[in-house]
Design a protein around this motif. Structure first.
Motif, PDB file in Angstrom:
ATOM      1  N   MET A  62      46.050 -22.610  33.782  1.00  0.00           N
ATOM      2  CA  MET A  62      44.798 -23.452  32.872  1.00  0.00           C
ATOM      3  C   MET A  62      43.279 -22.918  33.226  1.00  0.00           C
ATOM      4  N   ILE A  63      42.514 -22.983  32.253  1.00  0.00           N
ATOM      5  CA  ILE A  63      41.069 -22.551  32.658  1.00  0.00           C
ATOM      6  C   ILE A  63      40.379 -23.915  32.489  1.00  0.00           C
ATOM      7  N   SER A  64      39.464 -24.040  33.293  1.00  0.00           N
ATOM      8  CA  SER A  64      38.336 -25.203  33.001  1.00  0.00           C
ATOM      9  C   SER A  64      37.064 -24.688  32.841  1.00  0.00           C
ATOM     10  N   GLU A  65      36.021 -25.063  32.039  1.00  0.00           N
ATOM     11  CA  GLU A  65      34.663 -24.502  31.972  1.00  0.00           C
ATOM     12  C   GLU A  65      33.820 -25.656  31.807  1.00  0.00           C
ATOM     13  N   ALA A  66      32.674 -25.423  32.632  1.00  0.00           N
ATOM     14  CA  ALA A  66      31.542 -26.549  32.901  1.00  0.00           C
ATOM     15  C   ALA A  66      30.087 -25.849  32.638  1.00  0.00           C
ATOM     16  N   ARG A  67      29.052 -26.319  31.921  1.00  0.00           N
ATOM     17  CA  ARG A  67      28.068 -26.228  32.022  1.00  0.00           C
ATOM     18  C   ARG A  67      27.040 -26.964  32.738  1.00  0.00           C
ATOM     19  N   MET A  68      26.201 -26.609  33.417  1.00  0.00           N
ATOM     20  CA  MET A  68      25.104 -27.200  34.350  1.00  0.00           C
ATOM     21  C   MET A  68      23.914 -26.968  34.324  1.00  0.00           C
ATOM     22  N   ASN A  69      23.019 -27.949  34.050  1.00  0.00           N
ATOM     23  CA  ASN A  69      21.622 -27.673  34.339  1.00  0.00           C
ATOM     24  C   ASN A  69      21.348 -27.810  35.793  1.00  0.00           C
ATOM     25  N   SER A  70      20.271 -26.773  36.059  1.00  0.00           N
ATOM     26  CA  SER A  70      19.966 -26.784  37.623  1.00  0.00           C
ATOM     27  C   SER A  70      18.729 -26.034  37.763  1.00  0.00           C
ATOM     28  N   ILE A  71      18.263 -25.848  39.114  1.00  0.00           N
ATOM     29  CA  ILE A  71      17.116 -25.129  39.168  1.00  0.00           C
ATOM     30  C   ILE A  71      17.639 -23.741  39.997  1.00  0.00           C
ATOM     31  N   GLU A  72      16.836 -22.716  39.446  1.00  0.00           N
ATOM     32  CA  GLU A  72      17.264 -21.440  40.505  1.00  0.00           C
ATOM     33  C   GLU A  72      16.091 -21.203  41.308  1.00  0.00           C
ATOM     34  N   TYR A  73      16.233 -21.238  42.530  1.00  0.00           N
ATOM     35  CA  TYR A  73      15.089 -21.026  43.491  1.00  0.00           C
ATOM     36  C   TYR A  73      15.403 -19.598  43.976  1.00  0.00           C
ATOM     37  N   LYS A  74      14.077 -18.915  44.132  1.00  0.00           N
ATOM     38  CA  LYS A  74      14.106 -17.476  44.343  1.00  0.00           C
ATOM     39  C   LYS A  74      12.944 -17.511  45.679  1.00  0.00           C
ATOM     40  N   ILE A  75      13.431 -17.055  46.831  1.00  0.00           N
ATOM     41  CA  ILE A  75      12.387 -16.973  48.008  1.00  0.00           C
ATOM     42  C   ILE A  75      12.557 -15.404  48.479  1.00  0.00           C
ATOM     43  N   TYR A  76      10.971 -14.864  48.319  1.00  0.00           N
ATOM     44  CA  TYR A  76      10.958 -13.703  48.649  1.00  0.00           C
ATOM     45  C   TYR A  76      10.237 -13.583  50.244  1.00  0.00           C
ATOM     46  N   VAL A  77      10.897 -12.694  50.798  1.00  0.00           N
ATOM     47  CA  VAL A  77      10.339 -12.743  52.449  1.00  0.00           C
ATOM     48  C   VAL A  77      10.614 -11.306  52.902  1.00  0.00           C
ATOM     49  N   GLY A  78       9.394 -10.834  53.391  1.00  0.00           N
ATOM     50  CA  GLY A  78       9.103  -9.393  53.879  1.00  0.00           C
ATOM     51  C   GLY A  78       9.976  -9.215  55.371  1.00  0.00           C
ATOM     52  N   VAL A  79      10.550  -8.033  55.056  1.00  0.00           N
ATOM     53  CA  VAL A  79      11.150  -7.440  56.502  1.00  0.00           C
ATOM     54  C   VAL A  79      11.094  -5.906  56.802  1.00  0.00           C
ATOM     55  N   SER A 106      12.060  -5.963  51.493  1.00  0.00           N
ATOM     56  CA  SER A 106      12.059  -7.412  51.261  1.00  0.00           C
ATOM     57  C   SER A 106      13.553  -7.912  51.254  1.00  0.00           C
ATOM     58  N   LEU A 107      13.927  -9.049  51.113  1.00  0.00           N
ATOM     59  CA  LEU A 107      14.988  -9.721  50.951  1.00  0.00           C
ATOM     60  C   LEU A 107      14.492 -10.784  50.142  1.00  0.00           C
ATOM     61  N   VAL A 108      15.578 -10.938  48.998  1.00  0.00           N
ATOM     62  CA  VAL A 108      15.325 -12.252  47.840  1.00  0.00           C
ATOM     63  C   VAL A 108      16.546 -13.147  48.261  1.00  0.00           C
ATOM     64  N   ILE A 109      16.061 -14.418  48.400  1.00  0.00           N
ATOM     65  CA  ILE A 109      16.993 -15.443  48.505  1.00  0.00           C
ATOM     66  C   ILE A 109      17.187 -16.091  47.229  1.00  0.00           C
ATOM     67  N   THR A 110      18.404 -16.222  46.902  1.00  0.00           N
ATOM     68  CA  THR A 110      18.531 -16.975  45.423  1.00  0.00           C
ATOM     69  C   THR A 110      19.581 -18.174  45.759  1.00  0.00           C
ATOM     70  N   ILE A 111      19.104 -19.192  45.349  1.00  0.00           N
ATOM     71  CA  ILE A 111      19.666 -20.737  45.316  1.00  0.00           C
ATOM     72  C   ILE A 111      19.997 -21.377  43.888  1.00  0.00           C
ATOM     73  N   LEU A 112      20.937 -21.910  43.645  1.00  0.00           N
ATOM     74  CA  LEU A 112      21.201 -22.522  42.328  1.00  0.00           C
ATOM     75  C   LEU A 112      21.334 -23.966  43.002  1.00  0.00           C
ATOM     76  N   SER A 113      20.480 -25.047  42.475  1.00  0.00           N
ATOM     77  CA  SER A 113      20.635 -26.105  43.199  1.00  0.00           C
ATOM     78  C   SER A 113      20.031 -27.384  42.269  1.00  0.00           C
TER      79      SER A 113
END
Length: 108
Positions: free
Chosen positions: A1-18, A60-67
């Protein structure tokens, strides 16, 4: 069985130098230890920008968070302050973009 869901969220991208840091594994561990409540993805990037005299480059590093956590901006501010203090950064940048994503789950 396959279930599918659509969700609204915010994509946060944090850019940090290394670029001036010698141990990116240490930086990655610092990011993971921050324990963002919704998990994250870390991507390596090459940053290029116009500096005071010429084009400048930095790893750099890019940190991506869906929340949809209303405290995420506060969590990011706390992370930015700690990261800047720990790694002598003059700036930590982040963006917030509304997104809709789809998740498919497969029963095995």
């Amino acid at each position: 069985m396959i279930s599918e869901a659509r969700m609204n969220s915010i994509e946060y991208k944090i850019y940090v130098g290394v670029g001036r840091l010698t141990d990116t594994d240490e930086v990655r561990q610092f990011i993971v230890d921050t324990q963002f409540t919704d998990g994250l993805t870390i991507t390596e990037a090459d940053g290029v920008w116009l500096g005071p005299d010429d084009m400048e480059e930095e790893d750099s590093l890019v940190i991506t968070i869906l929340s949809d956590d209303i405290t995420m901006t506060s969590q990011i501010r706390n992370f930015a302050d700690a990261y800047a203090a720990e790694y002598y950064q003059m700036q930590v940048i982040w963006s917030e973009t509304p997104v809709t994503f789809t998740s498919r789950e497969y029963e095995r």
